[in-house]
Design an enzyme around this catalytic site. Sequence first.
Site, PDB file in Angstrom:
ATOM      1  N   ASP A   1       0.288  -3.148  -7.221  1.00 25.60           N
ATOM      2  CA  ASP A   1      -0.352  -1.876  -6.893  1.00 25.60           C
ATOM      3  C   ASP A   1       0.636  -0.740  -7.143  1.00 25.60           C
ATOM      4  O   ASP A   1       1.842  -0.960  -7.244  1.00 25.60           O
ATOM      5  CB  ASP A   1      -0.798  -1.861  -5.422  1.00 25.60           C
ATOM      6  CG  ASP A   1      -1.541  -0.577  -5.092  1.00 25.60           C
ATOM      7  OD1 ASP A   1      -2.454  -0.211  -5.852  1.00 25.60           O
ATOM      8  OD2 ASP A   1      -1.197   0.091  -4.098  1.00 25.60           O
ATOM      9  N   SER A   2       0.100   0.468  -7.198  1.00 23.05           N
ATOM     10  CA  SER A   2       0.956   1.640  -7.363  1.00 23.05           C
ATOM     11  C   SER A   2       1.815   1.875  -6.122  1.00 23.05           C
ATOM     12  O   SER A   2       2.783   2.617  -6.185  1.00 23.05           O
ATOM     13  CB  SER A   2       0.089   2.861  -7.649  1.00 23.05           C
ATOM     14  OG  SER A   2      -0.879   3.009  -6.631  1.00 23.05           O
TER      15      SER A   2
ATOM     16  N   CYS B   1      -4.786  -2.197  -7.767  1.00 19.59           N
ATOM     17  CA  CYS B   1      -4.983  -0.760  -7.982  1.00 19.59           C
ATOM     18  C   CYS B   1      -6.192  -0.512  -8.891  1.00 19.59           C
ATOM     19  O   CYS B   1      -6.249  -1.006 -10.024  1.00 19.59           O
ATOM     20  CB  CYS B   1      -3.719  -0.213  -8.637  1.00 19.59           C
ATOM     21  SG  CYS B   1      -3.759   1.538  -8.935  1.00 19.59           S
TER      22      CYS B   1
ATOM     23  N   GLU C   1      -1.985   7.349   3.811  1.00 18.60           N
ATOM     24  CA  GLU C   1      -0.540   7.045   3.799  1.00 18.60           C
ATOM     25  C   GLU C   1       0.152   7.638   5.024  1.00 18.60           C
ATOM     26  O   GLU C   1       1.143   7.099   5.501  1.00 18.60           O
ATOM     27  CB  GLU C   1       0.109   7.589   2.518  1.00 18.60           C
ATOM     28  CG  GLU C   1      -0.444   6.937   1.272  1.00 18.60           C
ATOM     29  CD  GLU C   1       0.570   6.117   0.506  1.00 18.60           C
ATOM     30  OE1 GLU C   1       1.756   6.391   0.595  1.00 18.60           O
ATOM     31  OE2 GLU C   1       0.130   5.179  -0.207  1.00 18.60           O
TER      32      GLU C   1
ATOM     33  N   CYS D   1     -10.823   2.664  -4.389  1.00 20.14           N
ATOM     34  CA  CYS D   1      -9.411   2.984  -4.257  1.00 20.14           C
ATOM     35  C   CYS D   1      -8.838   2.083  -3.171  1.00 20.14           C
ATOM     36  O   CYS D   1      -9.480   1.863  -2.134  1.00 20.14           O
ATOM     37  CB  CYS D   1      -9.257   4.454  -3.873  1.00 20.14           C
ATOM     38  SG  CYS D   1      -7.575   4.897  -3.442  1.00 20.14           S
TER      39      CYS D   1
ATOM     40  N   HIS E   1      -6.790   2.395  -0.864  1.00 20.31           N
ATOM     41  CA  HIS E   1      -6.556   2.903   0.496  1.00 20.31           C
ATOM     42  C   HIS E   1      -7.822   2.974   1.351  1.00 20.31           C
ATOM     43  O   HIS E   1      -7.735   3.019   2.566  1.00 20.31           O
ATOM     44  CB  HIS E   1      -5.957   4.306   0.421  1.00 20.31           C
ATOM     45  CG  HIS E   1      -4.568   4.341  -0.115  1.00 20.31           C
ATOM     46  ND1 HIS E   1      -4.249   3.910  -1.382  1.00 20.31           N
ATOM     47  CD2 HIS E   1      -3.406   4.738   0.457  1.00 20.31           C
ATOM     48  CE1 HIS E   1      -2.954   4.062  -1.571  1.00 20.31           C
ATOM     49  NE2 HIS E   1      -2.415   4.561  -0.481  1.00 20.31           N
TER      50      HIS E   1
HETATM   51  N1  DGL Z   1      -3.843   2.396  -5.805  1.00 21.31           N
HETATM   52  C1  DGL Z   1      -4.578   3.538  -6.281  1.00 21.31           C
HETATM   53  C2  DGL Z   1      -6.002   3.130  -6.626  1.00 21.31           C
HETATM   54  O1  DGL Z   1      -6.538   2.173  -6.112  1.00 21.31           O
HETATM   55  C3  DGL Z   1      -4.574   4.674  -5.280  1.00 21.31           C
HETATM   56  C4  DGL Z   1      -3.229   5.358  -5.117  1.00 21.31           C
HETATM   57  C5  DGL Z   1      -2.743   5.988  -6.401  1.00 21.31           C
HETATM   58  O2  DGL Z   1      -3.282   7.025  -6.836  1.00 21.31           O
HETATM   59  O3  DGL Z   1      -1.812   5.430  -6.975  1.00 21.31           O
HETATM   60  O4  DGL Z   1      -6.603   3.756  -7.464  1.00 21.31           O
END
Ligand code: DGL
Length: 244
Positions: free
Chosen positions: A7-8, A70, A150, A180, A182
């Site tokens: 993930d990012s 992600c 976050e 997303c 989160h």
């Molecule tokens: N992990 C990203 C997503 O699911 C969200 C956070 C980001 O923008 O990196 O798109």
Amino acid sequence: MKIGVFDSGAGGLTVAKSLIEQPLSKEIIYYGDTARVPYGTKDSNTIIRYALEAIEFFNNFDIDLLITACNTVSAYALPSMREKAKYPIYGVIEPGIWALNKKLSNKDAKILIIATRATINSARYQDELKELGYKNINAIQTGMLVPIVEEGILEGRVLEEMLHYYFKDIKTPDAIILGCTHFPLISKAIKSYFNNNPILIHSGEAIVEYLHNKNYKSLENTPTINIYASDNVQGLREIANKWL
Ligand code: DGL
């Protein structure tokens, strides 16, 4: 089996959580690119470049399967990643659509997709839903919800104000795709904003079900999870202790 989860940043822990609750592997290697999060505001070339660097990271581990938790990476980088990797790679968009299609047979149903700017602009969710015949699709960028989560704001006035900002002109949908990583953490607030009516699609639950359907077998024992990050790994481990 050893599963890599990419993930990012921290958000992909929501997907790791599903893989812990319904184990498919003995071990999970989680890598969050915390030095460069968010990806959702970047352009496609940058997202692909970062995703290919993650493949290099996973070359240090003998993983059998990689899950790109992600959504933003899943929207842009899977073909390039698959060219570089020796193991199968799954994103979360296809499983999310698959899960929705199983739950919602009415093609006139109102579907709301909420995701980062990059994911919405890729139109991946929208195009695949249209291909399946869904007609009422609304897709909105809700990137400001990422830093709110976050910050650990998972309920209360600030979050409700933000949901109102994004949803004020939207009629109650039949289903919401949490596009997303989160957003599962604020799924209660999102659902309650729409009087608990919509079905919510959660990437983690969807990918586990999708992999079961591809004959990946469930295991009895809880997997171990090893967490790595490109910046402040201790911080990510603390978040994991809270979220998992
Ligand atoms: N992990 C990203 C997503 O699911 C969200 C956070 C980001 O923008 O990196 O798109």
